[in-house]
Design a protein around this motif. Sequence first.
Motif, PDB file in Angstrom:
ATOM      1  N   GLN A 158       0.822  -1.205   0.000  1.00  0.00           N
ATOM      2  CA  GLN A 158       0.000   0.000   0.000  1.00  0.00           C
ATOM      3  C   GLN A 158       0.860   1.261   0.000  1.00  0.00           C
ATOM      4  O   GLN A 158       0.583   2.229  -0.708  1.00  0.00           O
ATOM      5  N   LEU A 159       1.916   1.254   0.806  1.00  0.00           N
ATOM      6  CA  LEU A 159       2.822   2.405   0.856  1.00  0.00           C
ATOM      7  C   LEU A 159       3.496   2.635  -0.495  1.00  0.00           C
ATOM      8  O   LEU A 159       3.625   3.763  -0.961  1.00  0.00           O
ATOM      9  N   LYS A 160       3.916   1.542  -1.118  1.00  0.00           N
ATOM     10  CA  LYS A 160       4.595   1.659  -2.408  1.00  0.00           C
ATOM     11  C   LYS A 160       3.674   2.252  -3.466  1.00  0.00           C
ATOM     12  O   LYS A 160       4.073   3.095  -4.267  1.00  0.00           O
ATOM     13  N   MET A 161       2.417   1.822  -3.441  1.00  0.00           N
ATOM     14  CA  MET A 161       1.472   2.275  -4.456  1.00  0.00           C
ATOM     15  C   MET A 161       0.972   3.694  -4.184  1.00  0.00           C
ATOM     16  O   MET A 161       0.709   4.458  -5.095  1.00  0.00           O
ATOM     17  N   SER A 162       0.831   4.047  -2.888  1.00  0.00           N
ATOM     18  CA  SER A 162       0.261   5.358  -2.550  1.00  0.00           C
ATOM     19  C   SER A 162       1.314   6.458  -2.466  1.00  0.00           C
ATOM     20  O   SER A 162       0.975   7.639  -2.419  1.00  0.00           O
ATOM     21  N   LYS A 163       2.608   6.054  -2.434  1.00  0.00           N
ATOM     22  CA  LYS A 163       3.709   7.019  -2.291  1.00  0.00           C
ATOM     23  C   LYS A 163       3.556   7.862  -1.028  1.00  0.00           C
ATOM     24  O   LYS A 163       3.951   9.012  -0.971  1.00  0.00           O
ATOM     25  N   GLY A 164       2.958   7.284   0.025  1.00  0.00           N
ATOM     26  CA  GLY A 164       2.737   8.020   1.265  1.00  0.00           C
ATOM     27  C   GLY A 164       1.992   7.149   2.242  1.00  0.00           C
ATOM     28  O   GLY A 164       2.293   5.974   2.386  1.00  0.00           O
ATOM     29  N   ALA A 165       1.011   7.734   2.919  1.00  0.00           N
ATOM     30  CA  ALA A 165       0.235   6.974   3.897  1.00  0.00           C
ATOM     31  C   ALA A 165      -0.576   5.899   3.194  1.00  0.00           C
ATOM     32  O   ALA A 165      -1.215   6.151   2.168  1.00  0.00           O
ATOM     33  N   PRO A 166      -0.562   4.651   3.711  1.00  0.00           N
ATOM     34  CA  PRO A 166      -1.325   3.580   3.069  1.00  0.00           C
ATOM     35  C   PRO A 166      -2.822   3.824   3.176  1.00  0.00           C
ATOM     36  O   PRO A 166      -3.309   4.415   4.132  1.00  0.00           O
ATOM     37  N   GLN A 167      -3.532   3.388   2.167  1.00  0.00           N
ATOM     38  CA  GLN A 167      -4.986   3.486   2.147  1.00  0.00           C
ATOM     39  C   GLN A 167      -5.542   2.068   2.134  1.00  0.00           C
ATOM     40  O   GLN A 167      -5.614   1.439   1.084  1.00  0.00           O
ATOM     41  N   PRO A 168      -5.907   1.523   3.305  1.00  0.00           N
ATOM     42  CA  PRO A 168      -6.336   0.122   3.374  1.00  0.00           C
ATOM     43  C   PRO A 168      -7.533  -0.145   2.463  1.00  0.00           C
ATOM     44  O   PRO A 168      -8.500   0.612   2.436  1.00  0.00           O
ATOM     45  N   THR A 169      -7.428  -1.204   1.707  1.00  0.00           N
ATOM     46  CA  THR A 169      -8.536  -1.656   0.877  1.00  0.00           C
ATOM     47  C   THR A 169      -8.784  -3.115   1.176  1.00  0.00           C
ATOM     48  O   THR A 169      -7.852  -3.891   1.383  1.00  0.00           O
ATOM     49  N   MET A 170     -10.041  -3.493   1.208  1.00  0.00           N
ATOM     50  CA  MET A 170     -10.404  -4.869   1.534  1.00  0.00           C
ATOM     51  C   MET A 170     -11.446  -5.353   0.541  1.00  0.00           C
ATOM     52  O   MET A 170     -12.422  -4.659   0.256  1.00  0.00           O
ATOM     53  N   GLU A 171     -11.243  -6.527  -0.006  1.00  0.00           N
ATOM     54  CA  GLU A 171     -12.143  -7.093  -1.000  1.00  0.00           C
ATOM     55  C   GLU A 171     -12.671  -8.430  -0.492  1.00  0.00           C
ATOM     56  O   GLU A 171     -11.903  -9.264  -0.009  1.00  0.00           O
ATOM     57  N   GLU A 172     -13.977  -8.628  -0.583  1.00  0.00           N
ATOM     58  CA  GLU A 172     -14.551  -9.907  -0.187  1.00  0.00           C
ATOM     59  C   GLU A 172     -14.508 -10.869  -1.368  1.00  0.00           C
ATOM     60  O   GLU A 172     -14.792 -10.496  -2.503  1.00  0.00           O
TER      61      GLU A 172
END
Length: 258
Positions: A198-212
């Motif tokens: 998440q950090l790598k993709m957001s270039k900053g604070a992670p944005q948690p994503t959850m998929e069922e």
Amino acid sequence: MAGGECKSNDYGAAAYWDARYSSSSAGSPASGGGGEFFDWYQTYSALRPLLRACLPASSRVLMLGCGNSLLSEGMAKDGYEDIVNIDISSVVIEQMREKHKEIPQLTYMQMDVRDMSFFGDESFDCVLDKGTLDAMMCADDAPDGASKMLAEVARLLRPRGIYLLVTYGAPKERVPLLNQAGCSWSIALYIMPTPGYQLKMSKGAPQPTMEELALTEDGPPDYVLKDPDSHFIYVCHKLAVEEANCRDIDPEETANAN
């Protein structure tokens, strides 16, 4: 245990974890030892939406292999009232008792998850496991030790209680283990990218994503997300005896009997 791979260490041994948590050289986030506090896998902020959706704050919770994670602290600050934390390492239990001595909602006990006979049957509304089953699958007695742990989890949960498992184990690996003899669950499955991805993709604070993800009657999907690296989250509701019996009935046998 990045990627769920086992190394040569015996992750089921108290001596291994005592040494790790005692080592002054182990105080980096990569190791989580030396008196530091570190959340393996996912933080409370990432798991909060799921926990809040399925677990009332009044629930009695058992945290397996708590280590020096701050998950329990986050839950207590957010209103959860009764969290019992256990770990095989007496060293980390003393560290966490000292840190949280002013938080009465948190209890810490040294205990082996393969034998939790200290607790009576159906003592908890929820058992939380963030990486402990993965560690047990890397123990010298695996998979027997992991099976003993899961049998104890099933025993300790009240009917419709929740075993919430955060793991690197994909459905093809974990669902058969969860559904061992004596364990009856209704399972919902989620997937969440690791904080590092998440950090790598957001270039900053992670944005948690959850998929069922869907678990079908034909069994778990042959689904492993290779990129991003991901954690699987299993929300397992313990079936009451009558529910488990109904699930075991063959519909064709019922039709033929009529």
